[in-house]
Design a protein around this motif. Structure first.
Motif, PDB file in Angstrom:
ATOM      1  N   ALA A 196       0.824  -1.204   0.000  1.00 32.39           N
ATOM      2  CA  ALA A 196       0.000   0.000   0.000  1.00 32.39           C
ATOM      3  C   ALA A 196       0.858   1.255   0.000  1.00 32.39           C
ATOM      4  N   ARG A 197       2.034   1.143   0.650  1.00 30.59           N
ATOM      5  CA  ARG A 197       2.867   2.336   0.708  1.00 30.59           C
ATOM      6  C   ARG A 197       3.557   2.617  -0.620  1.00 30.59           C
ATOM      7  N   GLN A 198       3.672   1.549  -1.458  1.00 28.58           N
ATOM      8  CA  GLN A 198       4.087   1.836  -2.833  1.00 28.58           C
ATOM      9  C   GLN A 198       2.869   2.488  -3.503  1.00 28.58           C
ATOM     10  N   ALA A 199       3.117   3.227  -4.563  1.00 27.40           N
ATOM     11  CA  ALA A 199       1.983   3.865  -5.212  1.00 27.40           C
ATOM     12  C   ALA A 199       1.181   2.813  -5.967  1.00 27.40           C
ATOM     13  N   VAL A 200      -0.114   2.724  -5.708  1.00 27.32           N
ATOM     14  CA  VAL A 200      -0.975   1.852  -6.495  1.00 27.32           C
ATOM     15  C   VAL A 200      -1.445   2.653  -7.704  1.00 27.32           C
ATOM     16  N   PRO A 201      -1.245   2.119  -8.908  1.00 26.49           N
ATOM     17  CA  PRO A 201      -1.641   2.907 -10.079  1.00 26.49           C
ATOM     18  C   PRO A 201      -3.156   3.059 -10.171  1.00 26.49           C
ATOM     19  N   THR A 202      -3.603   4.279 -10.296  1.00 28.27           N
ATOM     20  CA  THR A 202      -5.034   4.530 -10.488  1.00 28.27           C
ATOM     21  C   THR A 202      -5.179   5.575 -11.581  1.00 28.27           C
ATOM     22  N   PRO A 246      -9.189   0.760  -5.168  1.00 26.02           N
ATOM     23  CA  PRO A 246      -8.778   1.886  -6.020  1.00 26.02           C
ATOM     24  C   PRO A 246      -9.032   1.647  -7.504  1.00 26.02           C
ATOM     25  N   MET A 247     -10.194   1.089  -7.846  1.00 28.60           N
ATOM     26  CA  MET A 247     -10.519   0.878  -9.256  1.00 28.60           C
ATOM     27  C   MET A 247     -11.304   2.080  -9.787  1.00 28.60           C
ATOM     28  N   GLN A 248     -11.537   2.086 -11.097  1.00 28.94           N
ATOM     29  CA  GLN A 248     -12.416   3.099 -11.672  1.00 28.94           C
ATOM     30  C   GLN A 248     -13.850   2.705 -11.356  1.00 28.94           C
ATOM     31  N   GLN A 249     -14.536   3.525 -10.576  1.00 26.72           N
ATOM     32  CA  GLN A 249     -15.874   3.172 -10.104  1.00 26.72           C
ATOM     33  C   GLN A 249     -16.859   2.875 -11.230  1.00 26.72           C
ATOM     34  N   LYS A 303      -6.295   7.340  -3.192  1.00 34.10           N
ATOM     35  CA  LYS A 303      -5.090   7.024  -2.416  1.00 34.10           C
ATOM     36  C   LYS A 303      -5.439   6.290  -1.131  1.00 34.10           C
ATOM     37  N   VAL A 304      -6.553   6.704  -0.527  1.00 37.63           N
ATOM     38  CA  VAL A 304      -6.990   6.015   0.682  1.00 37.63           C
ATOM     39  C   VAL A 304      -7.375   4.573   0.346  1.00 37.63           C
ATOM     40  N   ARG A 305      -8.130   4.413  -0.753  1.00 39.80           N
ATOM     41  CA  ARG A 305      -8.587   3.072  -1.142  1.00 39.80           C
ATOM     42  C   ARG A 305      -7.425   2.126  -1.377  1.00 39.80           C
ATOM     43  N   ALA A 306      -6.306   2.674  -1.863  1.00 34.43           N
ATOM     44  CA  ALA A 306      -5.142   1.834  -2.134  1.00 34.43           C
ATOM     45  C   ALA A 306      -4.513   1.319  -0.847  1.00 34.43           C
ATOM     46  N   ARG A 307      -4.838   1.948   0.276  1.00 37.05           N
ATOM     47  CA  ARG A 307      -4.173   1.593   1.533  1.00 37.05           C
ATOM     48  C   ARG A 307      -5.047   0.872   2.524  1.00 37.05           C
ATOM     49  N   ILE A 308      -6.300   0.590   2.145  1.00 37.28           N
ATOM     50  CA  ILE A 308      -7.194  -0.010   3.136  1.00 37.28           C
ATOM     51  C   ILE A 308      -7.743  -1.343   2.662  1.00 37.28           C
ATOM     52  N   ILE A 367      -9.958  -9.627  -7.014  1.00 36.19           N
ATOM     53  CA  ILE A 367      -9.725  -8.410  -6.243  1.00 36.19           C
ATOM     54  C   ILE A 367      -8.304  -7.886  -6.492  1.00 36.19           C
ATOM     55  N   ALA A 368      -7.339  -8.797  -6.639  1.00 31.41           N
ATOM     56  CA  ALA A 368      -5.966  -8.370  -6.937  1.00 31.41           C
ATOM     57  C   ALA A 368      -5.926  -7.570  -8.233  1.00 31.41           C
ATOM     58  N   ARG A 369      -6.711  -8.015  -9.236  1.00 31.94           N
ATOM     59  CA  ARG A 369      -6.747  -7.265 -10.511  1.00 31.94           C
ATOM     60  C   ARG A 369      -7.325  -5.869 -10.309  1.00 31.94           C
ATOM     61  N   LEU A 370      -8.349  -5.787  -9.432  1.00 28.30           N
ATOM     62  CA  LEU A 370      -8.951  -4.469  -9.205  1.00 28.30           C
ATOM     63  C   LEU A 370      -7.995  -3.547  -8.449  1.00 28.30           C
ATOM     64  N   PHE A 371      -7.032  -4.142  -7.718  1.00 30.71           N
ATOM     65  CA  PHE A 371      -5.991  -3.331  -7.073  1.00 30.71           C
ATOM     66  C   PHE A 371      -4.843  -3.045  -8.032  1.00 30.71           C
TER      67      PHE A 371
END
Lengths: 275, 318
Positions: free
Chosen positions: A13-19, A116-119, B73-78, B100-104
């Motif tokens: 999580a602390r790495q940037a997750v691409p969104t 963090p997906m596209q809603q 950014k919050v969603r990526a950490r929770i 779910i991994a794909r959605l992350f």
């Protein structure tokens, strides 16, 4: 149970997750594959998607077929079948609302809204999967229609345009159903409400009888029903008859419905949570 | 850095105030138990922190990131596990995790290996190839939590994770949460069960009507009550008033009476022959005693002291 390192909490999580919006297509595809994967595991759904089109064609053709004549057509079936096809794909759109209501009641929407997906991909993926399912239904219906004597009386290209138009219209109504499903929240309500409005829309139209046979007050309603426009355009194309501007108008209606209801459903989705 | 920092959030639905100026903080690497009855605002708080709803007022940060300004950014950490097992029933356990991994937006290979790890970690290796429809309630919850951990979140939100589970599954869920906690998973746990918060949480906040009404460790909360309690059950509810009068001399605070249970709750100073004196006084007042119990304060007592009602009052009304 393995060592504590398995969790390595917080590490990724602390790495940037691409969104970002560039993920819309990939996320929509992830969602669509979720739905498409479960179809073969759901025999009831397959049975329903297969039997419904067969039943509709056979019932209408053999029950109404003998009683009504449609001037200008070689046979009433040539008039009727495009209407039945249009109605069947429109009914097929109900699964979109029911599916979303199901995701919502199971709490899946809450999970999806917290990753963090596209809603919007949740609805895009759902409607695309339903389009695939409706295409399957449509092919079966076409085969049955041919077995009872239906023919493309125009060019193959015209028939193709007609098919694309009917499927596009069902896709458009999937977006209406998406809003219904997200608004009512329970599967049962999505199911009954989703079907309810489709009866007047498909029957107060030119799908089964020419609108001129209806009472005077009903005619303008039926004439201006977008479903009538789409049915007329599809029917003209399948029969090789002059369609005037009807085809363009039908495509415009479909695109406009998608545009309006996509905006409304996206907005609804962003505010929706279970309970 | 704080894992969670909530400052004076408000949220209303019509006339109902779900959150009414709630503030709390939670350090990293700890388990916070958020305790309160139904409708206290626990789930609403979780929903604000997991970006599902926007507060009307106030600020909420997760890992220092504002949930309203920067939801992605919050969603990526929770990780979120809500009150129902949010899983796709017709997919297998493994497919659910990889989905779910794909959605992350994890690379496919990482998603696969992560799914394998978690199936192992959560005792679902064999079940991993079966569709979730065939799972028991406890297995579904385990899979649900595994899905929440797929991207190694900074904060795990567990919203009433044992609600609706049978006692055995509840116990194994406790063990699981305890292990996660000891491995350093920062966990925000809501519950209406006092024993659950006491057993699993490093510190506890008690909330009621959308506000924090107390916070601290279980021991600190108990200290607030001070001393022991004497629980007296008498034969006739009509005599409750007389019994309370008779015992007033022993009490260090206000005596509570519950007429349904025919019980009196008397805060007392520990030790000093209170028990025989209490029985003698009741005898003198001609109150027939059924049961006398000397009790160390429990979280139930804390709740009663803080709110004037027991945690489950609301439920009984329904």
């Amino acid at each position: 149970m393995t060592s504590p390192e398995t969790l390595e909490v917080g590490k990724r999580a602390r790495q940037a997750v691409p969104t970002g919006p560039e993920w819309l297509l990939r996320d929509a595809w992830t969602e669509a594959t979720r739905h498409l994967r479960v179809i073969p595991r759901n025999p009831e759904l397959i049975a329903f998607a297969t039997i419904q089109p067969i039943m509709f064609v056979l019932l209408f053709v053999y029950v109404f077929g003998g009683a009504i004549t449609a001037p200008g057509y070689s046979d009433y079936n040539q008039y009727l079948l495009p209407g039945i096809m249009a109605q069947t794909v429109v009914f097929g759109s109900a699964t979109t609302g029911v599916g979303l209501a199901e995701d919502l009641s199971k709490g899946l929407v809450d999970r999806l809204r917290s990753v963090p997906m596209q809603q919007s991909a949740v609805i895009v993926g759902r409607t695309l999967a339903d389009l695939v399912k409706n295409t399957f239904t449509f092919v079966i219906m076409l085969v049955v229609a041919f077995m009872v004597g239906f023919r493309f009386e125009g060019s193959l290209f015209q028939a193709l345009v007609a098919t694309v138009l009917l499927l596009l219209f069902s896709y458009a109504l999937s977006w209406v159903q998406a809003l219904v499903g997200l608004s009512v929240k329970s599967v049962e309500a999505a199911n009954s409400l989703g079907f309810l409005w489709m009866f007047p829309v498909t029957f107060v139209s030119s799908a089964f009888v020419p609108t001129e046979t209806m009472p005077n007050w009903l005619q303008p309603i039926a004439e201006n029903n977008p479903f009538t426009r789409v049915t007329n355009a599809g029917r003209a194309l399948y029969n090789g008859l002059p369609a005037d501007g009807a085809v363009v108008e039908a495509f415009a209606w479909s695109l406009a419905i998608i545009g309006v209801f996509a905006v409304l459903s996206f907005r609804k989705f962003r505010q929706t949570t279970a309970r | 850095m704080l894992a969670v920092e909530i400052d004076n959030i408000h949220k209303s639905y019509g006339d109902t105030k779900a959150l009414d100026g709630l503030s709390l903080t939670m350090p990293q690497g700890s388990v916070l138990g958020v305790l309160g009855p139904n409708g206290a605002g626990k789930t609403t708080t979780v929903k604000v922190l997991t970006t599902l709803i926007t507060p009307d007022r106030g600020s909420a940060l997760v890992d220092g990131i504002d949930v309203v300004a920067d939801p992605d950014k919050v969603r990526a950490r929770i990780g979120l596990t809500g009150q129902y097992a949010a899983v796709e029933e017709r997919l297998t356990g493994r497919e659910n995790l990889e989905y779910i991994a794909r959605l992350f937006h994890m690379p496919a290979a990482e998603g696969r290996s992560r799914a394998r790890e978690l199936l192992q970690r959560f005792d679902l290796v064999e079940a991993g190839e079966r569709v979730v429809l065939e799972y028991s309630g406890g297995m579904r919850r385990r899979l649900d939590i595994a899905m929440s951990l797929i991207a190694r979140p900074s904060v795990l939100f567990l919203d009433e994770p044992t609600t609706g589970l049978d006692p055995r599954s509840r116990l194994s869920m406790w063990e699981l949460i305890e292990e996660l906690g000891s491995e350093g998973t920062t966990t925000f746990l809501t519950t209406q069960y006092l024993d659950e918060a006491e057993a699993l949480a490093d510190s506890i906040v008690v909330i009621d009507r959308g506000q924090v009404i107390a916070s601290g460790t279980a021991d600190e909360l108990k200290d607030r009550i001070g001393g022991d309690r004497l629980v007296v059950t008498i034969a006739n509810a009509d005599n409750l008033g007389r019994a309370a009068e008779a015992l007033a001399g022993l009490a260090t605070g206000a005596i509570e009476t519950a007429s349904v249970d025919r019980q009196l709750l008397i805060p007392i100073k520990a030790g000093g022959g209170v028990l025989p004196r209490a029985i003698r006084s009741l005898d003198d007042a001609q109150c027939e005693v059924i049961d006398v119990e000397l009790r160390r304060p429990s979280l139930d007592d804390v709740f009663l002291t803080l709110t004037g009602k027991t945690a489950n009052d609301d439920e009984e009304i329904r």
